[in-house]
Write a protein that holds these residues in place. Structure first.
Motif, PDB file in Angstrom:
ATOM      1  N   UNK A  10       0.836  -1.213   0.000  1.00 43.90           N
ATOM      2  CA  UNK A  10       0.000   0.000   0.000  1.00 43.90           C
ATOM      3  C   UNK A  10       0.864   1.255   0.000  1.00 43.90           C
ATOM      4  N   UNK A  11       1.960   1.236   0.750  1.00 42.02           N
ATOM      5  CA  UNK A  11       2.866   2.386   0.791  1.00 42.02           C
ATOM      6  C   UNK A  11       3.559   2.614  -0.539  1.00 42.02           C
ATOM      7  N   UNK A  12       3.947   1.532  -1.214  1.00 44.30           N
ATOM      8  CA  UNK A  12       4.579   1.669  -2.528  1.00 44.30           C
ATOM      9  C   UNK A  12       3.613   2.259  -3.545  1.00 44.30           C
ATOM     10  N   UNK A  13       2.381   1.814  -3.499  1.00 42.42           N
ATOM     11  CA  UNK A  13       1.381   2.335  -4.424  1.00 42.42           C
ATOM     12  C   UNK A  13       1.129   3.812  -4.131  1.00 42.42           C
ATOM     13  N   UNK A  14       0.954   4.139  -2.860  1.00 44.67           N
ATOM     14  CA  UNK A  14       0.697   5.534  -2.485  1.00 44.67           C
ATOM     15  C   UNK A  14       1.859   6.433  -2.889  1.00 44.67           C
ATOM     16  N   UNK A  15       3.091   6.000  -2.618  1.00 48.13           N
ATOM     17  CA  UNK A  15       4.266   6.808  -2.968  1.00 48.13           C
ATOM     18  C   UNK A  15       4.388   6.976  -4.469  1.00 48.13           C
ATOM     19  N   UNK A  16       4.107   5.927  -5.218  1.00 49.96           N
ATOM     20  CA  UNK A  16       4.247   5.991  -6.675  1.00 49.96           C
ATOM     21  C   UNK A  16       3.211   6.919  -7.307  1.00 49.96           C
ATOM     22  N   UNK A  17       2.045   7.020  -6.698  1.00 51.58           N
ATOM     23  CA  UNK A  17       0.984   7.828  -7.283  1.00 51.58           C
ATOM     24  C   UNK A  17       0.781   9.165  -6.569  1.00 51.58           C
ATOM     25  N   UNK A  18       1.763   9.595  -5.772  1.00 47.34           N
ATOM     26  CA  UNK A  18       1.701  10.908  -5.120  1.00 47.34           C
ATOM     27  C   UNK A  18       1.707  12.019  -6.145  1.00 47.34           C
ATOM     28  N   UNK A  19       1.487  13.239  -5.669  1.00 46.28           N
ATOM     29  CA  UNK A  19       1.553  14.406  -6.558  1.00 46.28           C
ATOM     30  C   UNK A  19       2.896  14.435  -7.263  1.00 46.28           C
ATOM     31  N   UNK A  20       2.879  14.777  -8.497  1.00 52.92           N
ATOM     32  CA  UNK A  20       4.107  14.852  -9.271  1.00 52.92           C
ATOM     33  C   UNK A  20       4.454  13.559  -9.984  1.00 52.92           C
ATOM     34  N   UNK A  21       3.686  12.526  -9.745  1.00 55.87           N
ATOM     35  CA  UNK A  21       3.933  11.251 -10.407  1.00 55.87           C
ATOM     36  C   UNK A  21       3.697  11.390 -11.902  1.00 55.87           C
ATOM     37  N   UNK A  22       4.482  10.656 -12.690  1.00 56.36           N
ATOM     38  CA  UNK A  22       4.216  10.643 -14.123  1.00 56.36           C
ATOM     39  C   UNK A  22       3.510   9.354 -14.547  1.00 56.36           C
ATOM     40  N   UNK A  23       3.075   8.558 -13.568  1.00 56.31           N
ATOM     41  CA  UNK A  23       2.262   7.388 -13.873  1.00 56.31           C
ATOM     42  C   UNK A  23       0.837   7.843 -14.178  1.00 56.31           C
ATOM     43  N   UNK A  24       0.151   7.095 -15.002  1.00 55.62           N
ATOM     44  CA  UNK A  24      -1.231   7.415 -15.349  1.00 55.62           C
ATOM     45  C   UNK A  24      -2.114   7.250 -14.111  1.00 55.62           C
TER      46      UNK A  24
END
Length: 160
Positions: A10-24
């Motif tokens: 859950x933490x990895x997902x949250x960190x990856x999709x934080x503000x500034x992420x370039x993931x969709x």
């Protein structure tokens, strides 16, 4: 691997999709649903979704991970090196062992295979209908998290 995924997914997902992420950002809802399906024991659904969206995440930034790309028919590893440069020490050291060898989650089946066959599962091959296990779901989630963390934390944002 299992303890790490259970503790940190859950933490990895949250960190990856934080503000500034370039993931969709639209994919985040799907990834969270995949994790919910896994937690409920619905491995029939979670495993193929991991493969589909892991591949999709890589294709957002460079190329489909498991297939040859475009008319030039280059492998994913070649396209990644072309796009991000062979001089990039971080990318090369992180990916070379993975991209230069067969993955435990493979595109082709083998009697000595260590992971579920992505191709066999996604195409409903009869010899791979035994895929929905807890362990295989963890392996598929591992691939999905590899795609997410690689794209978000390893690829240089200025080259995407």
């Amino acid at each position: 691997m299992i303890a790490h995924i259970d503790k940190d997914k859950d933490g990895l997902i949250a960190a990856a999709y934080d503000q500034g992420s370039h993931l969709n950002s639209q994919r985040k809802k799907i990834v969270l649903e995949i994790l919910r399906l896994h937690d409920e024991g619905n491995y029939i659904a979670s495993i193929p979704l991991c493969f589909v969206h892991g591949d999709g995440i890589f294709s957002e930034v460079c190329v489909s991970f498991f297939s040859k790309a475009g008319k030039e028919k280059k492998k994913a590893a070649d396209k990644i090196i072309d796009k991000f440069g062979v001089d990039s020490n971080i990318i090369q050291s992180f990916f070379w062992d993975v991209l230069g060898s067969s993955l435990p989650v493979s595109n082709h089946s083998s009697k000595n295979q260590k992971g579920p066959s992505r191709h066999g599962i996604l195409h409903g091959v009869e010899s791979h209908l035994d895929y929905p296990t807890r362990l295989n779901s963890y392996k598929a989630i591992s691939f999905l998290l590899f795609a997410i963390t690689s794209v978000e934390f390893i690829f240089p944002k200025d080259k995407i």
